[in-house]
Design a protein around this motif. Structure first.
Motif, PDB file in Angstrom:
ATOM      1  N   ARG A   1     -11.003   6.041-102.756  1.00 35.56           N
ATOM      2  CA  ARG A   1     -11.048   7.505-102.654  1.00 35.56           C
ATOM      3  C   ARG A   1     -12.480   7.889-102.324  1.00 35.56           C
ATOM      4  O   ARG A   1     -13.408   7.509-103.030  1.00 35.56           O
ATOM      5  N   LEU A   2     -12.617   8.643-101.243  1.00 37.74           N
ATOM      6  CA  LEU A   2     -13.938   9.046-100.774  1.00 37.74           C
ATOM      7  C   LEU A   2     -14.020  10.560-100.662  1.00 37.74           C
ATOM      8  O   LEU A   2     -13.037  11.208-100.334  1.00 37.74           O
ATOM      9  N   ARG A   3     -15.188  11.089-100.901  1.00 36.26           N
ATOM     10  CA  ARG A   3     -15.504  12.472-100.547  1.00 36.26           C
ATOM     11  C   ARG A   3     -16.613  12.350 -99.518  1.00 36.26           C
ATOM     12  O   ARG A   3     -17.719  11.914 -99.831  1.00 36.26           O
ATOM     13  N   ILE A   4     -16.274  12.709 -98.274  1.00 30.39           N
ATOM     14  CA  ILE A   4     -17.195  12.499 -97.159  1.00 30.39           C
ATOM     15  C   ILE A   4     -17.233  13.714 -96.249  1.00 30.39           C
ATOM     16  O   ILE A   4     -16.319  14.542 -96.259  1.00 30.39           O
ATOM     17  N   ASP A   5     -18.273  13.785 -95.469  1.00 30.79           N
ATOM     18  CA  ASP A   5     -18.385  14.792 -94.413  1.00 30.79           C
ATOM     19  C   ASP A   5     -17.187  14.610 -93.484  1.00 30.79           C
ATOM     20  O   ASP A   5     -16.821  13.478 -93.142  1.00 30.79           O
ATOM     21  N   ALA A   6     -16.568  15.678 -93.080  1.00 27.92           N
ATOM     22  CA  ALA A   6     -15.367  15.623 -92.241  1.00 27.92           C
ATOM     23  C   ALA A   6     -15.610  14.905 -90.910  1.00 27.92           C
ATOM     24  O   ALA A   6     -14.662  14.464 -90.269  1.00 27.92           O
ATOM     25  N   ARG A   7     -16.869  14.769 -90.502  1.00 26.06           N
ATOM     26  CA  ARG A   7     -17.181  14.143 -89.210  1.00 26.06           C
ATOM     27  C   ARG A   7     -17.441  12.644 -89.300  1.00 26.06           C
ATOM     28  O   ARG A   7     -17.721  12.011 -88.288  1.00 26.06           O
ATOM     29  N   VAL A   8     -17.344  12.046 -90.475  1.00 25.38           N
ATOM     30  CA  VAL A   8     -17.627  10.625 -90.645  1.00 25.38           C
ATOM     31  C   VAL A   8     -16.561   9.810 -89.932  1.00 25.38           C
ATOM     32  O   VAL A   8     -15.361  10.025 -90.125  1.00 25.38           O
ATOM     33  N   THR A   9     -17.015   8.879 -89.096  1.00 24.36           N
ATOM     34  CA  THR A   9     -16.066   8.016 -88.399  1.00 24.36           C
ATOM     35  C   THR A   9     -15.499   6.979 -89.362  1.00 24.36           C
ATOM     36  O   THR A   9     -16.094   6.680 -90.403  1.00 24.36           O
ATOM     37  N   LEU A  10     -14.375   6.415 -88.979  1.00 23.33           N
ATOM     38  CA  LEU A  10     -13.795   5.344 -89.779  1.00 23.33           C
ATOM     39  C   LEU A  10     -14.761   4.179 -89.865  1.00 23.33           C
ATOM     40  O   LEU A  10     -14.920   3.573 -90.930  1.00 23.33           O
ATOM     41  N   LEU A  11     -15.441   3.866 -88.770  1.00 18.66           N
ATOM     42  CA  LEU A  11     -16.416   2.776 -88.773  1.00 18.66           C
ATOM     43  C   LEU A  11     -17.515   3.020 -89.796  1.00 18.66           C
ATOM     44  O   LEU A  11     -17.852   2.140 -90.590  1.00 18.66           O
ATOM     45  N   ASP A  12     -18.071   4.217 -89.804  1.00 17.74           N
ATOM     46  CA  ASP A  12     -19.136   4.525 -90.763  1.00 17.74           C
ATOM     47  C   ASP A  12     -18.619   4.546 -92.196  1.00 17.74           C
ATOM     48  O   ASP A  12     -19.326   4.131 -93.124  1.00 17.74           O
ATOM     49  N   ALA A  13     -17.388   5.004 -92.396  1.00 11.03           N
ATOM     50  CA  ALA A  13     -16.812   4.979 -93.743  1.00 11.03           C
ATOM     51  C   ALA A  13     -16.682   3.535 -94.223  1.00 11.03           C
ATOM     52  O   ALA A  13     -17.038   3.219 -95.364  1.00 11.03           O
ATOM     53  N   LEU A  14     -16.186   2.660 -93.347  1.00  6.26           N
ATOM     54  CA  LEU A  14     -16.024   1.256 -93.723  1.00  6.26           C
ATOM     55  C   LEU A  14     -17.369   0.603 -94.016  1.00  6.26           C
ATOM     56  O   LEU A  14     -17.539  -0.062 -95.039  1.00  6.26           O
ATOM     57  N   ARG A  15     -18.326   0.788 -93.126  1.00 13.99           N
ATOM     58  CA  ARG A  15     -19.609   0.103 -93.240  1.00 13.99           C
ATOM     59  C   ARG A  15     -20.513   0.738 -94.310  1.00 13.99           C
ATOM     60  O   ARG A  15     -21.026   0.055 -95.175  1.00 13.99           O
ATOM     61  N   ASP A  16     -20.704   2.043 -94.209  1.00 15.04           N
ATOM     62  CA  ASP A  16     -21.702   2.714 -95.038  1.00 15.04           C
ATOM     63  C   ASP A  16     -21.188   3.117 -96.419  1.00 15.04           C
ATOM     64  O   ASP A  16     -21.957   3.157 -97.376  1.00 15.04           O
ATOM     65  N   HIS A  17     -19.914   3.444 -96.514  1.00 17.20           N
ATOM     66  CA  HIS A  17     -19.379   3.914 -97.794  1.00 17.20           C
ATOM     67  C   HIS A  17     -18.667   2.816 -98.575  1.00 17.20           C
ATOM     68  O   HIS A  17     -18.659   2.840 -99.797  1.00 17.20           O
ATOM     69  N   LEU A  18     -18.043   1.865 -97.853  1.00 14.77           N
ATOM     70  CA  LEU A  18     -17.290   0.816 -98.533  1.00 14.77           C
ATOM     71  C   LEU A  18     -17.980  -0.545 -98.497  1.00 14.77           C
ATOM     72  O   LEU A  18     -17.534  -1.479 -99.156  1.00 14.77           O
ATOM     73  N   GLY A  19     -19.041  -0.674 -97.706  1.00 16.12           N
ATOM     74  CA  GLY A  19     -19.779  -1.931 -97.645  1.00 16.12           C
ATOM     75  C   GLY A  19     -19.064  -3.039 -96.893  1.00 16.12           C
ATOM     76  O   GLY A  19     -19.401  -4.209 -97.043  1.00 16.12           O
ATOM     77  N   LEU A  20     -18.090  -2.693 -96.079  1.00 15.79           N
ATOM     78  CA  LEU A  20     -17.361  -3.672 -95.270  1.00 15.79           C
ATOM     79  C   LEU A  20     -18.008  -3.713 -93.885  1.00 15.79           C
ATOM     80  O   LEU A  20     -17.755  -2.862 -93.046  1.00 15.79           O
ATOM     81  N   THR A  21     -18.857  -4.686 -93.675  1.00 21.70           N
ATOM     82  CA  THR A  21     -19.690  -4.718 -92.470  1.00 21.70           C
ATOM     83  C   THR A  21     -19.171  -5.638 -91.373  1.00 21.70           C
ATOM     84  O   THR A  21     -19.869  -5.900 -90.409  1.00 21.70           O
ATOM     85  N   GLY A  22     -17.938  -6.126 -91.506  1.00 16.73           N
ATOM     86  CA  GLY A  22     -17.370  -6.991 -90.470  1.00 16.73           C
ATOM     87  C   GLY A  22     -17.226  -6.270 -89.150  1.00 16.73           C
ATOM     88  O   GLY A  22     -17.607  -6.798 -88.106  1.00 16.73           O
ATOM     89  N   ALA A  23     -16.676  -5.077 -89.155  1.00 17.23           N
ATOM     90  CA  ALA A  23     -16.575  -4.280 -87.930  1.00 17.23           C
ATOM     91  C   ALA A  23     -17.990  -3.859 -87.543  1.00 17.23           C
ATOM     92  O   ALA A  23     -18.733  -3.320 -88.358  1.00 17.23           O
ATOM     93  N   LYS A  24     -18.352  -4.131 -86.314  1.00 18.39           N
ATOM     94  CA  LYS A  24     -19.732  -3.891 -85.860  1.00 18.39           C
ATOM     95  C   LYS A  24     -19.857  -2.599 -85.078  1.00 18.39           C
ATOM     96  O   LYS A  24     -18.930  -2.179 -84.394  1.00 18.39           O
TER      97      LYS A  24
END
Length: 176
Positions: free
Chosen positions: A32-55
């Motif tokens: 569950r995230l509270r994020i800026d409505a403009r956050v991309t899925l890539l940035d959510a995965l990498r920056d918010h969830l720490g899943l850095t596989g997707a480049k």
């Protein structure tokens, strides 16, 4: 399945764009995230969830380095807003393995030297897995066509295609 809630943010970003609550189902875990409505899925995965596989490659949807699966379908995560995927299943390269056992496509990529620098490899693997699941690995021309959205600057294409053909020959159950 684990449930992870990220720290709450105020209701509106400094930009004036409202924050949104998003629930992402990623690799079997619920976030569950509270994020800026403009956050991309890539940035959510990498920056918010720490899943850095997707480049983050081109950040324009042209290179495929950020490819992930949403409910089995390939998407370039840099062009998708995280809010669009609220409640949907997302699979990243981190979610392909079965515990400590790599996915057959990961093993085939290693066996066929289907990477050099490795930057594009996660996106290539995700597209390859989907390609087989979609039934689009019929012949060399099909593989070339349906992998054309993933660019490898090192030119490891022969190994990539060989890995895909190997896994495809094992049948559709080997892909997902």
């Amino acid at each position: 399945m684990k449930y992870v809630e990220t720290p709450a943010r105020p209701g509106q970003a400094a930009s004036g764009i409202p924050d949104v609550d998003v629930t992402l189902h990623v690799n079997g875990d619920v976030y569950r995230l509270r994020i800026d409505a403009r956050v991309t899925l890539l940035d959510a995965l990498r920056d918010h969830l720490g899943l850095t596989g997707a480049k983050k490659g081109c950040d324009q949807g042209a290179c495929g380095a950020c490819t992930v699966l949403s409910e089995g379908r390939r998407i370039v995560a840099c062009l998708a807003l995280a809010a669009q995927y609220d409640g949907r299943e997302i699979t990243t390269v981190e979610g392909l393995s079965d515990g400590d056992a790599p996915h057959p496509m990961q093993t085939a990529f290693a066996r066929h030297d289907a990477f050099q620098c490795g930057y594009c490899t996660p996106g290539q693997i995700m597209s390859a897995v989907a390609l087989i699941a979609e039934g689009r690995a019929g012949d060399e021309a099909d593989v070339r066509e349906f992998m054309s959205g993933n660019i490898c600057r090192c030119g490891a294409y022969p190994g990539i295609r060989a890995a895909i053909r190997e896994v495809a020959s094992e049948g559709p159950d080997a892909s997902l």
